[in-house]
Write a protein that holds these residues in place. Structure first.
Motif, PDB file in Angstrom:
ATOM      1  N   GLY A 129      26.178  41.259  38.711  1.00 21.86           N
ATOM      2  CA  GLY A 129      25.407  42.465  38.441  1.00 21.86           C
ATOM      3  C   GLY A 129      24.942  43.210  39.671  1.00 21.86           C
ATOM      4  N   GLY A 130      25.269  42.710  40.867  1.00 24.79           N
ATOM      5  CA  GLY A 130      24.866  43.383  42.098  1.00 24.79           C
ATOM      6  C   GLY A 130      25.608  44.693  42.289  1.00 24.79           C
ATOM      7  N   PRO A 131      25.073  45.602  43.104  1.00 24.56           N
ATOM      8  CA  PRO A 131      25.700  46.911  43.285  1.00 24.56           C
ATOM      9  C   PRO A 131      27.062  46.859  43.968  1.00 24.56           C
ATOM     10  CG  PRO A 131      23.880  46.618  44.830  1.00 24.56           C
ATOM     11  CD  PRO A 131      23.803  45.480  43.864  1.00 24.56           C
ATOM     12  N   LEU A 132      27.364  45.759  44.644  1.00 28.42           N
ATOM     13  CA  LEU A 132      28.646  45.659  45.341  1.00 28.42           C
ATOM     14  C   LEU A 132      29.693  44.876  44.542  1.00 28.42           C
ATOM     15  CD1 LEU A 132      27.432  44.974  49.001  1.00 28.42           C
ATOM     16  CD2 LEU A 132      28.054  47.142  47.940  1.00 28.42           C
ATOM     17  N   ILE A 133      29.345  44.479  43.316  1.00 30.22           N
ATOM     18  CA  ILE A 133      30.270  43.687  42.513  1.00 30.22           C
ATOM     19  C   ILE A 133      31.585  44.427  42.236  1.00 30.22           C
ATOM     20  CG2 ILE A 133      30.633  42.770  40.184  1.00 30.22           C
ATOM     21  CD1 ILE A 133      29.239  40.852  42.021  1.00 30.22           C
ATOM     22  N   PRO A 134      31.570  45.720  41.858  1.00 37.70           N
ATOM     23  CA  PRO A 134      32.854  46.407  41.637  1.00 37.70           C
ATOM     24  C   PRO A 134      33.745  46.386  42.874  1.00 37.70           C
ATOM     25  CG  PRO A 134      31.053  47.683  40.716  1.00 37.70           C
ATOM     26  CD  PRO A 134      30.426  46.598  41.529  1.00 37.70           C
ATOM     27  N   GLU A 135      33.150  46.610  44.037  1.00 36.33           N
ATOM     28  CA  GLU A 135      33.943  46.600  45.273  1.00 36.33           C
ATOM     29  C   GLU A 135      34.445  45.197  45.577  1.00 36.33           C
ATOM     30  OE1 GLU A 135      33.667  47.976  49.968  1.00 36.33           O
ATOM     31  OE2 GLU A 135      31.896  48.111  48.671  1.00 36.33           O
TER      32      GLU A 135
END
Length: 285
Positions: free
Chosen positions: A194-200
């Protein structure tokens, strides 16, 4: 039917990307309606007990108007509950379809045992807040670095260890250790869901696996990247490379549907242009 299933999954993802926020909003609305109903009933009781309704002090046929307001509130409450039920069905259906696609990818991936697949994460869960629209994604792993700064600055603040682990995985990828980078990004995704960098992180894991020739697992990583943020900066390239991966695995109908979605969702982007070329290569109609 499989083409229809994948199409429905891709169509549902934008809704699911915001599902958690919408569910919370619906819960807030229901709570406010309940509080309003309580205040309304208290006011109605007060008017009746003081005789304001029968005396006309409340103005006109007050009881009739109060009954109309109460009926309208009941209809609004029912409608809110109906929307919530429909949203829950969309989340459940979309999660099941993503799980089915993951299973089929595993079946055509060497060394992948479908029995070892974990449960598919519920769409719209911890990663729901990461789906805010931003600039288009870069097309390469090297240029994708710029996206992480935006995500970290514009989204939730990163813990020191979280940023360090991500930077370390990216550094290993830059050094050409694709096996090590894929492992580090996988560990990162498990450690900071769920962290903001998960998609990257999912996207770069897909890049590393692609360099290793592990097309099946790379496609699954791109699917994870797109599912985590269907309108995020890595969504166009993740969807493009998912389609290309499906085609390379012989899933031509699914590849054509996925690649067509790139142009439909992200018109004018570089990924959309590349998807057109890829569709021609796979003989898509």
């Amino acid at each position: 039917m499989r083409r229809l299933g994948l199409t429905l999954v891709l169509c549902l993802l934008p809704v699911l990307g915001h599902a958690q926020n919408r569910a919370q909003t619906l819960a807030d609305i229901r709570a406010e309606l309940a509080a309003l109903a309580a205040e309304f009933n208290a006011l109605k009781s007060e008017l009746i007990s003081t005789g304001a309704i029968s005396s006309g002090a409340a103005g006109g046929d007050a009881l009739t108007r109060l009954d109309s307001i109460e009926a309208a509130m009941a209809r609004l409450t029912a409608r809110t509950e109906e929307v919530e039920l429909r949203l829950n069905r969309v989340i459940s259906d979309g999660t099941n379809r993503i799980g089915d696609l993951e299973y089929r990818l595993c079946e055509v991936t060497e060394g992948c045992n479908p029995a070892n697949l974990g449960a598919t994460s519920v769409l719209g869960g911890a990663s729901g807040g990461a789906a805010a629209p931003v600039a288009q994604a870069p097309a390469t792993a090297g240029s994708a670095t710029a996206g992480s700064a935006t995500a970290g600055a514009g989204g939730a603040e990163l813990a020191v260890a979280e940023q360090q682990d991500f930077d370390r995985a990216k550094e290993v990828l830059g050094q050409g250790d694709f096996q090590g980078a894929a492992a580090l990004f996988a560990t990162y995704a498990q450690s900071y869901p769920g962290g903001p960098l998960i998609p990257e992180a999912h996207y770069l894991r897909g890049e590393a696996l692609s360099q290793l020739g592990d097309t099946g697992n790379a496609a699954r990583a791109y699917l994870d990247a797109f599912s985590a943020a269907p309108e995020g900066p890595f969504a166009p390239d993740a969807l493009l490379k998912l389609g290309e991966g499906l085609g390379a695995l012989g899933q031509i109908p699914e590849a054509c549907v996925t690649l067509a979605e790139v142009g439909a969702r992200f018109p004018g982007s570089m990924a959309a242009t590349q998807s057109t070329v890829a569709m021609q290569g796979f003989g898509c109609r």
